[in-house]
Design an enzyme around this catalytic site. Structure first.
Site, short mmCIF file in Angstrom:
data_model
loop_
_atom_site.label_atom_id
_atom_site.label_comp_id
_atom_site.label_asym_id
_atom_site.label_seq_id
_atom_site.Cartn_x
_atom_site.Cartn_y
_atom_site.Cartn_z
N CYS A 58 0.81 -1.22 0.00
CA CYS A 58 0.00 0.00 0.00
C CYS A 58 0.84 1.27 0.00
CB CYS A 58 -0.97 0.00 1.18
SG CYS A 58 -0.20 -0.24 2.80
N HIS A 101 -2.27 6.70 4.06
CA HIS A 101 -0.83 6.93 4.05
C HIS A 101 -0.54 8.22 3.28
CE1 HIS A 101 -0.37 3.11 5.80
NE2 HIS A 101 0.10 2.41 4.78
#
Length: 356
Positions: free
Chosen positions: A132, A262
């Site tokens: 990710c 993120h």
């Protein structure tokens, strides 16, 4: 007229599997003739609604893959390593979200905006979904690379607690509750004392230091020369996805007290001259990117803006001082959606479209 393909979601009751079901409900582009939900034996028998139908979760077993065209895996590495080849041997194309196959030379590592054509070249019958963290910057880096030829990237990641799974979310929430209203941050040890007073044992945390009111410059496991596994994934996976085996990459991965999404600060150097205006035009033209870049009016990407959405948000685009042909930019991407479930599902859409 051919019937629609059959899809199986393995790990359907987990955080990413649940998100994948939400995405299937929201994206009717593939007319699946059957959707199978698969999980561990303890989750078998649960009933989950998908596209208006109640579907009973099946226990993971070889026969659940019979007749399946595409199997989407969101399970731990060791489970994928064992069961991915079993599903492929039963005739399914496996799209795997774990790290089990990402660097296998016979398994393509795919981000549809960057290298969708690679999904068709799968000698083992398996396609891998990237980590990710790497994935959060690929739509932007791929678009810029096509125009200006990327040569090097230096990345600092600011990774959400959910990157460590549900345990990471639970731990952050418990720590935030423990420090709320406390006079912490005045001296070293304040946060640790508040956590201890709340009965939170450091040994029970997925993080190597308190995360509440803190940042932790570590994600992953220890590798050679002080690098973490997350940092090496950024390097190795970026090279494979972009098709640049000698791309210079250096990453520092940091855990921050954010639940989901993120963020990355990227220093990108190109072979050709690039201006901020040129980069903005390229990025604004990408359907999976939201450009938010107006510092004069306080507009830039943040996790709070990005969470729950599909696009990658990009901003703070600047010409690097003292570095030719180099841009600085800041990106945010929901690590549970585009960073995992959505990209996995978009790979499946690509394969289904090729199947006709």
């Amino acid at each position: 007229m051919n019937a629609g393909p059959v899809v199986a979601i393995v790990g359907a009751t987990g955080a990413v599997g649940t998100t994948m079901i939400e995405i299937i409900d929201a994206r009717p582009s593939v007319p699946w003739s059957e959707i199978r939900l698969v999980a561990s034996a303890r989750s078998a028998g649960k009933v989950i609604p998908v596209r208006g139908r109640d579907i009973t979760v099946l226990a993971l077993a070889p026969e659940v893959f019979d007749g399946v065209d595409i199997a989407l895996f969101d399970v731990p590495d060791e489970v994928s390593a064992e069961w991915g080849p079993i599903a492929a041997a039963r005739g399914a194309v496996v799209v795997d979200n774990s790290g089990a196959f990402r660097m296998d030379p016979d398994v393509p590592l795919v981000v549809p905006e960057v290298n969708a054509e690679k999904a068709a070249d799968r000698p083992r019958g398996i396609v891998a979904n990237p980590n990710c963290t790497t994935l959060s910057m690929m739509a932007a880096m791929g678009a810029l690379h096509r125009e200006f030829e990327l040569q090097a990237i230096v990345v600092a990641s600011y990774q959400a607690a959910s990157g460590a799974g549900q345990g990471g979310i639970d731990r952050l929430e418990a720590e935030l509750a423990a420090v709320a209203g406390k006079p912490v941050g005045v001296r070293a040890g304040d946060v640790a004392e508040a956590l201890a007073a709340a009965g939170l044992d450091p040994a029970d945390s997925p993080f190597p230091a308190p995360l509440a009111l803190n940042v932790v410059p570590w994600a992953g496991s220890l590798k050679d020369d002080g690098w973490s596994s997350e940092e090496l994934k950024v390097r190795n996976e970026a090279r494979k996805i972009l098709g640049i085996p000698d791309l210079r990459v250096s990453a520092t991965c940091v855990r921050v007290p954010v639940v989901t999404t993120h963020s990355l600060a990227v220093h990108a150097t190109f072979a050709r001259e690039v201006t901020v205006d040129q980069a903005r035009k390229v990025l604004a033209a990408q359907p999976s990117i939201v450009l938010r870049d107006d510092p004069a009016n306080g507009e830039w990407p943040t996790p709070a803006d990005t969470v729950g959405g599909d696009p990658t948000w990009v901003g703070r685009i600047r010409q690097a001082l003292d570095f030719p042909n180099t841009l600085e930019l800041f990106l945010c991407g929901d690590n549970l959606r585009k960073g995992a479930a959505l990209n996995t599902y978009e790979i499946a859409e690509t394969i289904a479209a090729d199947r006709g």
